[in-house]
Motif scaffolding. Structure first.
Motif, PDB file in Angstrom:
ATOM      1  N   SER A 179       0.859  -1.184   0.000  1.00 30.10           N
ATOM      2  CA  SER A 179       0.000   0.000   0.000  1.00 30.10           C
ATOM      3  C   SER A 179       0.894   1.232   0.000  1.00 30.10           C
ATOM      4  N   ILE A 180       0.340   2.328  -0.519  1.00 28.33           N
ATOM      5  CA  ILE A 180       1.099   3.581  -0.548  1.00 28.33           C
ATOM      6  C   ILE A 180       0.202   4.733  -0.124  1.00 28.33           C
ATOM      7  N   THR A 181       0.824   5.743   0.413  1.00 24.70           N
ATOM      8  CA  THR A 181       0.178   7.017   0.689  1.00 24.70           C
ATOM      9  C   THR A 181       0.941   8.046  -0.125  1.00 24.70           C
ATOM     10  N   THR A 182       0.206   8.895  -0.850  1.00 25.11           N
ATOM     11  CA  THR A 182       0.873   9.852  -1.724  1.00 25.11           C
ATOM     12  C   THR A 182       0.134  11.179  -1.775  1.00 25.11           C
ATOM     13  N   ASP A 183       0.903  12.222  -1.946  1.00 24.87           N
ATOM     14  CA  ASP A 183       0.328  13.538  -2.227  1.00 24.87           C
ATOM     15  C   ASP A 183       0.906  14.082  -3.530  1.00 24.87           C
ATOM     16  N   ASP A 184       1.540  13.207  -4.314  1.00 26.37           N
ATOM     17  CA  ASP A 184       2.109  13.596  -5.597  1.00 26.37           C
ATOM     18  C   ASP A 184       0.990  14.017  -6.547  1.00 26.37           C
ATOM     19  N   PRO A 185       1.061  15.210  -7.112  1.00 22.72           N
ATOM     20  CA  PRO A 185      -0.007  15.697  -7.990  1.00 22.72           C
ATOM     21  C   PRO A 185      -0.312  14.768  -9.171  1.00 22.72           C
ATOM     22  N   ALA A 186       0.698  14.135  -9.734  1.00 22.63           N
ATOM     23  CA  ALA A 186       0.458  13.212 -10.858  1.00 22.63           C
ATOM     24  C   ALA A 186      -0.349  12.001 -10.398  1.00 22.63           C
ATOM     25  N   ASP A 187      -0.014  11.457  -9.234  1.00 22.81           N
ATOM     26  CA  ASP A 187      -0.768  10.318  -8.691  1.00 22.81           C
ATOM     27  C   ASP A 187      -2.203  10.726  -8.378  1.00 22.81           C
ATOM     28  N   LEU A 188      -2.357  11.886  -7.744  1.00 24.25           N
ATOM     29  CA  LEU A 188      -3.693  12.362  -7.389  1.00 24.25           C
ATOM     30  C   LEU A 188      -4.552  12.571  -8.635  1.00 24.25           C
ATOM     31  N   SER A 189      -3.942  13.053  -9.701  1.00 27.47           N
ATOM     32  CA  SER A 189      -4.659  13.274 -10.952  1.00 27.47           C
ATOM     33  C   SER A 189      -5.161  11.959 -11.544  1.00 27.47           C
ATOM     34  N   VAL A 190      -4.301  10.952 -11.572  1.00 27.27           N
ATOM     35  CA  VAL A 190      -4.695   9.632 -12.097  1.00 27.27           C
ATOM     36  C   VAL A 190      -5.837   9.061 -11.267  1.00 27.27           C
ATOM     37  N   LEU A 191      -5.712   9.123  -9.953  1.00 25.79           N
ATOM     38  CA  LEU A 191      -6.757   8.569  -9.091  1.00 25.79           C
ATOM     39  C   LEU A 191      -8.061   9.352  -9.200  1.00 25.79           C
ATOM     40  N   ALA A 192      -7.978  10.668  -9.339  1.00 27.68           N
ATOM     41  CA  ALA A 192      -9.192  11.479  -9.498  1.00 27.68           C
ATOM     42  C   ALA A 192      -9.905  11.113 -10.800  1.00 27.68           C
ATOM     43  N   ARG A 193      -9.149  10.951 -11.882  1.00 26.22           N
ATOM     44  CA  ARG A 193      -9.757  10.537 -13.165  1.00 26.22           C
ATOM     45  C   ARG A 193     -10.371   9.142 -13.051  1.00 26.22           C
ATOM     46  N   THR A 194      -9.691   8.250 -12.343  1.00 22.42           N
ATOM     47  CA  THR A 194     -10.219   6.899 -12.149  1.00 22.42           C
ATOM     48  C   THR A 194     -11.525   6.950 -11.373  1.00 22.42           C
ATOM     49  N   LEU A 195     -11.584   7.779 -10.346  1.00 24.16           N
ATOM     50  CA  LEU A 195     -12.799   7.910  -9.551  1.00 24.16           C
ATOM     51  C   LEU A 195     -13.951   8.451 -10.394  1.00 24.16           C
ATOM     52  N   VAL A 196     -13.691   9.441 -11.219  1.00 28.41           N
ATOM     53  CA  VAL A 196     -14.722   9.981 -12.107  1.00 28.41           C
ATOM     54  C   VAL A 196     -15.222   8.886 -13.043  1.00 28.41           C
ATOM     55  N   ASP A 197     -14.299   8.098 -13.601  1.00 29.23           N
ATOM     56  CA  ASP A 197     -14.679   7.008 -14.500  1.00 29.23           C
ATOM     57  C   ASP A 197     -15.529   5.972 -13.779  1.00 29.23           C
ATOM     58  N   LEU A 198     -15.129   5.584 -12.577  1.00 30.45           N
ATOM     59  CA  LEU A 198     -15.907   4.606 -11.811  1.00 30.45           C
ATOM     60  C   LEU A 198     -17.309   5.122 -11.503  1.00 30.45           C
ATOM     61  N   ARG A 199     -17.395   6.370 -11.104  1.00 29.36           N
ATOM     62  CA  ARG A 199     -18.705   6.959 -10.798  1.00 29.36           C
ATOM     63  C   ARG A 199     -19.599   6.993 -12.028  1.00 29.36           C
ATOM     64  N   SER A 200     -19.013   7.228 -13.198  1.00 30.36           N
ATOM     65  CA  SER A 200     -19.822   7.276 -14.422  1.00 30.36           C
ATOM     66  C   SER A 200     -20.335   5.897 -14.815  1.00 30.36           C
ATOM     67  N   ARG A 201     -19.660   4.842 -14.377  1.00 30.43           N
ATOM     68  CA  ARG A 201     -20.062   3.475 -14.707  1.00 30.43           C
ATOM     69  C   ARG A 201     -21.032   2.868 -13.678  1.00 30.43           C
ATOM     70  N   ALA A 202     -21.069   3.442 -12.496  1.00 23.74           N
ATOM     71  CA  ALA A 202     -21.831   2.858 -11.391  1.00 23.74           C
ATOM     72  C   ALA A 202     -23.337   3.029 -11.577  1.00 23.74           C
ATOM     73  N   LEU A 203     -24.062   2.027 -11.109  1.00 25.14           N
ATOM     74  CA  LEU A 203     -25.514   2.125 -11.078  1.00 25.14           C
ATOM     75  C   LEU A 203     -25.930   3.036  -9.935  1.00 25.14           C
ATOM     76  N   THR A 204     -27.126   3.586 -10.033  1.00 28.64           N
ATOM     77  CA  THR A 204     -27.671   4.339  -8.903  1.00 28.64           C
ATOM     78  C   THR A 204     -27.965   3.356  -7.769  1.00 28.64           C
ATOM     79  N   GLN A 205     -28.185   3.881  -6.564  1.00 28.11           N
ATOM     80  CA  GLN A 205     -28.509   3.020  -5.430  1.00 28.11           C
ATOM     81  C   GLN A 205     -29.770   2.212  -5.722  1.00 28.11           C
ATOM     82  N   GLU A 206     -30.767   2.858  -6.276  1.00 26.59           N
ATOM     83  CA  GLU A 206     -32.025   2.178  -6.589  1.00 26.59           C
ATOM     84  C   GLU A 206     -31.808   1.066  -7.622  1.00 26.59           C
TER      85      GLU A 206
END
Length: 76
Positions: free
Chosen positions: A34-61
């Protein structure tokens, strides 16, 4: 982003956090460590990944409906 239904979110669990001072940090788990990072490049990749995951996710209902449907088909 990966093709064929795969996505960067399959690479391991991660958490993005915004601290009280508005700085950002991420915790990510890999197959090796596991890693902990505050590197802007890492944060950018993870933020884009999170946006992608959210766009693919079903609603709660929709998720609840799918779970009910599969449970009914497989266990009744």
């Amino acid at each position: 982003m990966l093709g064929g239904g795969d996505h960067d979110g399959n690479m391991g669990a991660f958490v993005l956090a915004t601290m009280a001072d508005r700085s950002e940090i991420a915790y990510a788990e890999t197959a090796v460590r596991s890693i902990t990072t505050d590197d802007p490049a890492d944060l950018s990749v993870l933020a884009r990944t999170l946006v992608d995951l959210r766009s693919r996710a079903l609603t709660q209902e929709m998720s609840c409906e799918l779970i009910r449907k599969v449970a009914k088909e497989r266990w009744t």
